[in-house]
Design a protein around this motif. Structure first.
Motif, PDB file in Angstrom:
ATOM      1  N   LYS A  89       0.804  -1.126   0.030  1.00 43.25           N
ATOM      2  CA  LYS A  89       0.043   0.084   0.004  1.00 43.25           C
ATOM      3  C   LYS A  89       0.737   1.274  -0.153  1.00 43.25           C
ATOM      4  O   LYS A  89       1.950   1.150   0.532  1.00 43.25           O
ATOM      5  CB  LYS A  89      -1.001   0.051   1.265  1.00 43.25           C
ATOM      6  CG  LYS A  89      -1.907  -1.225   1.284  1.00 43.25           C
ATOM      7  CD  LYS A  89      -2.594  -1.165   2.545  1.00 43.25           C
ATOM      8  CE  LYS A  89      -3.613  -2.514   2.352  1.00 43.25           C
ATOM      9  NZ  LYS A  89      -4.549  -2.633   3.519  1.00 43.25           N
ATOM     10  N   GLY A  90       0.452   2.423  -0.402  1.00 40.35           N
ATOM     11  CA  GLY A  90       1.034   3.858  -0.799  1.00 40.35           C
ATOM     12  C   GLY A  90       1.389   4.163   0.704  1.00 40.35           C
ATOM     13  O   GLY A  90       0.328   4.028   1.620  1.00 40.35           O
ATOM     14  N   LYS A 126       1.579   7.344   3.142  1.00 39.54           N
ATOM     15  CA  LYS A 126       0.711   8.496   3.121  1.00 39.54           C
ATOM     16  C   LYS A 126       1.504   9.304   4.399  1.00 39.54           C
ATOM     17  O   LYS A 126       1.506   8.824   5.466  1.00 39.54           O
ATOM     18  CB  LYS A 126      -0.722   8.408   3.504  1.00 39.54           C
ATOM     19  CG  LYS A 126      -1.498   7.816   2.446  1.00 39.54           C
ATOM     20  CD  LYS A 126      -2.790   7.773   2.558  1.00 39.54           C
ATOM     21  CE  LYS A 126      -3.576   7.203   1.203  1.00 39.54           C
ATOM     22  NZ  LYS A 126      -3.891   5.699   0.981  1.00 39.54           N
ATOM     23  N   ASN A 176       0.245  11.871   6.309  1.00 37.55           N
ATOM     24  CA  ASN A 176      -0.912  13.052   6.395  1.00 37.55           C
ATOM     25  C   ASN A 176      -0.940  14.087   7.643  1.00 37.55           C
ATOM     26  O   ASN A 176      -1.349  15.083   7.668  1.00 37.55           O
ATOM     27  CB  ASN A 176      -2.448  12.028   6.774  1.00 37.55           C
ATOM     28  CG  ASN A 176      -2.555  11.308   5.472  1.00 37.55           C
ATOM     29  OD1 ASN A 176      -2.528  11.810   4.381  1.00 37.55           O
ATOM     30  ND2 ASN A 176      -3.400  10.382   6.000  1.00 37.55           N
ATOM     31  N   ARG A 226       4.914  -1.703   2.222  1.00 41.12           N
ATOM     32  CA  ARG A 226       4.474  -0.357   2.068  1.00 41.12           C
ATOM     33  C   ARG A 226       5.048   0.192   0.617  1.00 41.12           C
ATOM     34  O   ARG A 226       6.360  -0.485   0.313  1.00 41.12           O
ATOM     35  CB  ARG A 226       4.503   0.547   2.723  1.00 41.12           C
ATOM     36  CG  ARG A 226       3.613   0.463   4.002  1.00 41.12           C
ATOM     37  CD  ARG A 226       2.086   0.512   3.600  1.00 41.12           C
ATOM     38  NE  ARG A 226       1.476   0.391   4.852  1.00 41.12           N
ATOM     39  CZ  ARG A 226       0.536  -0.902   5.356  1.00 41.12           C
ATOM     40  NH1 ARG A 226       0.783  -1.957   4.569  1.00 41.12           N
ATOM     41  NH2 ARG A 226      -0.238  -0.862   6.204  1.00 41.12           N
ATOM     42  N   TYR A 236       6.426   6.430  -2.599  1.00 41.71           N
ATOM     43  CA  TYR A 236       6.160   7.254  -3.950  1.00 41.71           C
ATOM     44  C   TYR A 236       7.115   8.680  -3.810  1.00 41.71           C
ATOM     45  O   TYR A 236       6.648   9.457  -2.812  1.00 41.71           O
ATOM     46  CB  TYR A 236       4.847   7.428  -4.443  1.00 41.71           C
ATOM     47  CG  TYR A 236       4.057   5.977  -4.912  1.00 41.71           C
ATOM     48  CD1 TYR A 236       4.566   5.325  -6.047  1.00 41.71           C
ATOM     49  CD2 TYR A 236       3.500   5.546  -3.835  1.00 41.71           C
ATOM     50  CE1 TYR A 236       3.649   4.180  -6.495  1.00 41.71           C
ATOM     51  CE2 TYR A 236       2.619   4.300  -4.158  1.00 41.71           C
ATOM     52  CZ  TYR A 236       2.996   3.644  -5.430  1.00 41.71           C
ATOM     53  OH  TYR A 236       2.038   2.437  -5.806  1.00 41.71           O
ATOM     54  N   TYR A 249       7.832  13.085   7.841  1.00 39.46           N
ATOM     55  CA  TYR A 249       7.298  14.304   7.273  1.00 39.46           C
ATOM     56  C   TYR A 249       7.544  15.264   8.688  1.00 39.46           C
ATOM     57  O   TYR A 249       6.990  14.941   9.570  1.00 39.46           O
ATOM     58  CB  TYR A 249       5.910  14.149   7.011  1.00 39.46           C
ATOM     59  CG  TYR A 249       5.058  15.419   6.741  1.00 39.46           C
ATOM     60  CD1 TYR A 249       5.505  16.667   6.331  1.00 39.46           C
ATOM     61  CD2 TYR A 249       3.782  15.284   7.186  1.00 39.46           C
ATOM     62  CE1 TYR A 249       4.780  17.660   6.291  1.00 39.46           C
ATOM     63  CE2 TYR A 249       3.061  16.139   6.939  1.00 39.46           C
ATOM     64  CZ  TYR A 249       3.241  17.454   6.704  1.00 39.46           C
ATOM     65  OH  TYR A 249       2.386  18.635   6.379  1.00 39.46           O
ATOM     66  N   LYS A 264       5.803  19.963   1.689  1.00 34.00           N
ATOM     67  CA  LYS A 264       6.102  19.367   2.712  1.00 34.00           C
ATOM     68  C   LYS A 264       7.565  19.002   2.977  1.00 34.00           C
ATOM     69  O   LYS A 264       8.082  19.058   1.889  1.00 34.00           O
ATOM     70  CB  LYS A 264       5.419  17.972   2.830  1.00 34.00           C
ATOM     71  CG  LYS A 264       3.900  17.924   3.007  1.00 34.00           C
ATOM     72  CD  LYS A 264       3.222  16.505   2.888  1.00 34.00           C
ATOM     73  CE  LYS A 264       1.780  16.453   3.073  1.00 34.00           C
ATOM     74  NZ  LYS A 264       1.229  15.076   3.069  1.00 34.00           N
TER      75      LYS A 264
END
Length: 154
Positions: A10-11, A13, A15, A74, A77, A109, A124
């Motif tokens: 899964k990508g 994220k 957030n 994971r 990207y 992040y 970001k």
């Protein structure tokens, strides 16, 4: 890398500020054309060139499992310049030329760029760490030499 290899995780994220992913590089990163936000339609720059991104398949991640079928793999990207620079700095700090399969990558992040031109969707900022895989070339410690007997007198 084989053209038949696929990235199935899964990508990732990011957030919220502080979000972090750590995992082992499952296969060599590769380039793939980015898609338009919210669709599977390929994205292009205004001059018609395709927007490209680096795809980094990760395994053994720290990502929370979403259900019983989630293996934790994971896909990272990497399309932003800020994330690319952070990963490149981490590779350089590790004394490596590039990431290797089995190496460990962490990306976090860390905040938003205060000079971002779009305050509603600010750029970001990221930090990264990279550890190359163990080479497996370590040699076992040599056994101490057995004492040799002195030659017998003749």
């Amino acid at each position: 890398m084989s053209l038949f290899a696929t990235s199935t995780g899964k990508g990732v994220k990011f957030n919220e500020i502080g979000a972090r992913i750590t995992g082992k590089i499952a296969q060599l990163p590769f380039e793939k054309q980015a898609t338009k936000f919210g669709s599977q339609e390929p994205d292009y720059w205004p001059n018609g060139d395709p927007k490209m991104q680096v795809v980094v398949p990760l395994t053994e991640t720290n990502a929370p499992r979403e259900d019983g079928n989630d293996d934790g793999d994971r896909t990272l990207y990497v399309s932003s310049t800020a994330m690319k620079k952070a990963i490149f700095a981490a590779i350089s700090a590790a004394g490596a030329q590039d990431v290797q399969v089995g190496g460990t990558l962490t990306v976090q992040y860390t905040g938003n760029d205060p000079a971002s031109q779009n305050p509603a969707n600010p750029k970001k900022l990221y930090q990264a760490q990279y550890s190359p895989p163990a080479t497996g070339l370590a040699q076992p410690a040599a056994a101490p030499a057995a004492p040799q007997a002195a030659p017998a007198p003749q």
